[in-house]
Design an enzyme around this catalytic site. Structure first.
Site, PDB file in Angstrom:
ATOM      1  N   ILE A 159       2.690  37.962  32.648  1.00 21.98           N
ATOM      2  CA  ILE A 159       2.586  36.423  32.702  1.00 21.98           C
ATOM      3  C   ILE A 159       2.039  36.381  33.997  1.00 21.98           C
ATOM      4  CG2 ILE A 159       5.102  35.487  32.752  1.00 21.98           C
ATOM      5  CD1 ILE A 159       7.543  37.641  32.151  1.00 21.98           C
ATOM      6  N   PRO A 160       0.975  35.470  33.467  1.00 21.37           N
ATOM      7  CA  PRO A 160      -0.010  35.162  34.779  1.00 21.37           C
ATOM      8  C   PRO A 160      -0.427  34.039  35.084  1.00 21.37           C
ATOM      9  CG  PRO A 160      -0.683  34.519  32.777  1.00 21.37           C
ATOM     10  CD  PRO A 160       0.541  35.274  31.632  1.00 21.37           C
ATOM     11  N   CYS A 161       1.825  34.886  35.901  1.00 18.25           N
ATOM     12  CA  CYS A 161       2.018  32.576  36.836  1.00 18.25           C
ATOM     13  C   CYS A 161       1.082  32.918  38.153  1.00 18.25           C
ATOM     14  CB  CYS A 161       2.721  33.542  37.208  1.00 18.25           C
ATOM     15  SG  CYS A 161       3.246  34.607  38.544  1.00 18.25           S
ATOM     16  N   PHE A 162      -0.001  33.165  38.211  1.00 20.21           N
ATOM     17  CA  PHE A 162      -0.803  32.460  39.053  1.00 20.21           C
ATOM     18  C   PHE A 162      -2.059  31.241  38.497  1.00 20.21           C
ATOM     19  CE2 PHE A 162      -3.483  35.851  36.250  1.00 20.21           C
ATOM     20  CZ  PHE A 162      -4.689  35.235  36.145  1.00 20.21           C
ATOM     21  N   ARG A 163      -1.622  31.007  36.971  1.00 12.47           N
ATOM     22  CA  ARG A 163      -2.737  30.094  36.555  1.00 12.47           C
ATOM     23  C   ARG A 163      -1.384  28.756  36.416  1.00 12.47           C
ATOM     24  NH1 ARG A 163      -3.805  33.981  31.114  1.00 12.47           N
ATOM     25  NH2 ARG A 163      -6.045  34.913  31.977  1.00 12.47           N
TER      26      ARG A 163
END
Length: 206
Positions: A159-163
């Protein structure tokens, strides 16, 4: 995480939850979801350790069991859909929290579940605002809930929350993503240009 109190406190941190001892036995303390009354966290002491029963996606079930000896088939529950987690100190806290969070999402049609699915849709080399994620998750008014869900991200690897950035394209503070500069580092590695702590939404936004 070694105590019942820590596990219960984390379970109760999710929306619309409550604690119950349904068997007239104080050794069994459950956390349920209001409305449906479904339990997603069972706690009890056995053999000198606190045990947790958590619901599990069958795709992850065997991975958890093979990774940690202290994760075993669900005690007194459907062993296809439940795991027992023994709090003997061998499982990292973040992994215990991740299993509890996954259990919560599996028994609810939670906003968090929809938010995480929306974040997964952000392709490499792009970003989305909190508002855009809220819209993709079905309710453009819950941008604040997006931030809360991402801070409890149970699976950062997938879950790439850095994006996710704010409405101005600005990155999160130093408290997020493992420390100062970490979100910028990950975005740059992803092919996104960051200038003075901001991303050009016209160029990289979805």
């Amino acid at each position: 995480m070694n105590t019942r109190e820590e596990a219960l406190a984390y379970g109760l941190s999710f929306p619309n939850t409550y604690q119950q001892a349904p068997f007239h036995d104080p050794n069994w303390q459950l956390v349920r979801v209001k409305g449906s009354k479904k339990a997603f966290l069972w706690t009890y002491e056995m053999d000198g350790y606190i045990h947790l029963n958590v619901k599990v996606d069958p795709e992850w079930r065997d991975l958890w069991r093979s990774t940690y000896a202290a994760v075993i088939p669900g005690y007194h529950q459907n062993k296809e859909h439940w795991n027992t987690v023994i709090l003997d100190g061998t499982i990292p806290d973040e992994e215990v929290r991740r299993m509890i969070a996954e259990s919560y999402d599996l028994v609810t049609d939670s906003p968090s579940k929809r938010i995480y699915e929306a974040v997964r849709q952000i392709p490499p080399g792009h970003v989305a605002t909190y508002g855009r994620i809220a819209e993709l998750a079905g309710d453009k008014k819950m941008a604040r809930a997006v931030g809360n869900a991402l801070h409890k991200n149970p699976d950062p690897e997938h879950i790439p929350c850095f994006r996710v950035v704010n409405a101005k394209g600005e990155l999160s503070g130093a408290f997020a993503f493992g420390g100062a500069g970490e979100q910028e580092r990950r975005l740059r590695a992803d092919g996104v240009e960051v200038v003075n702590g901001k991303v050009d939404l016209e160029r990289y936004g979805i």
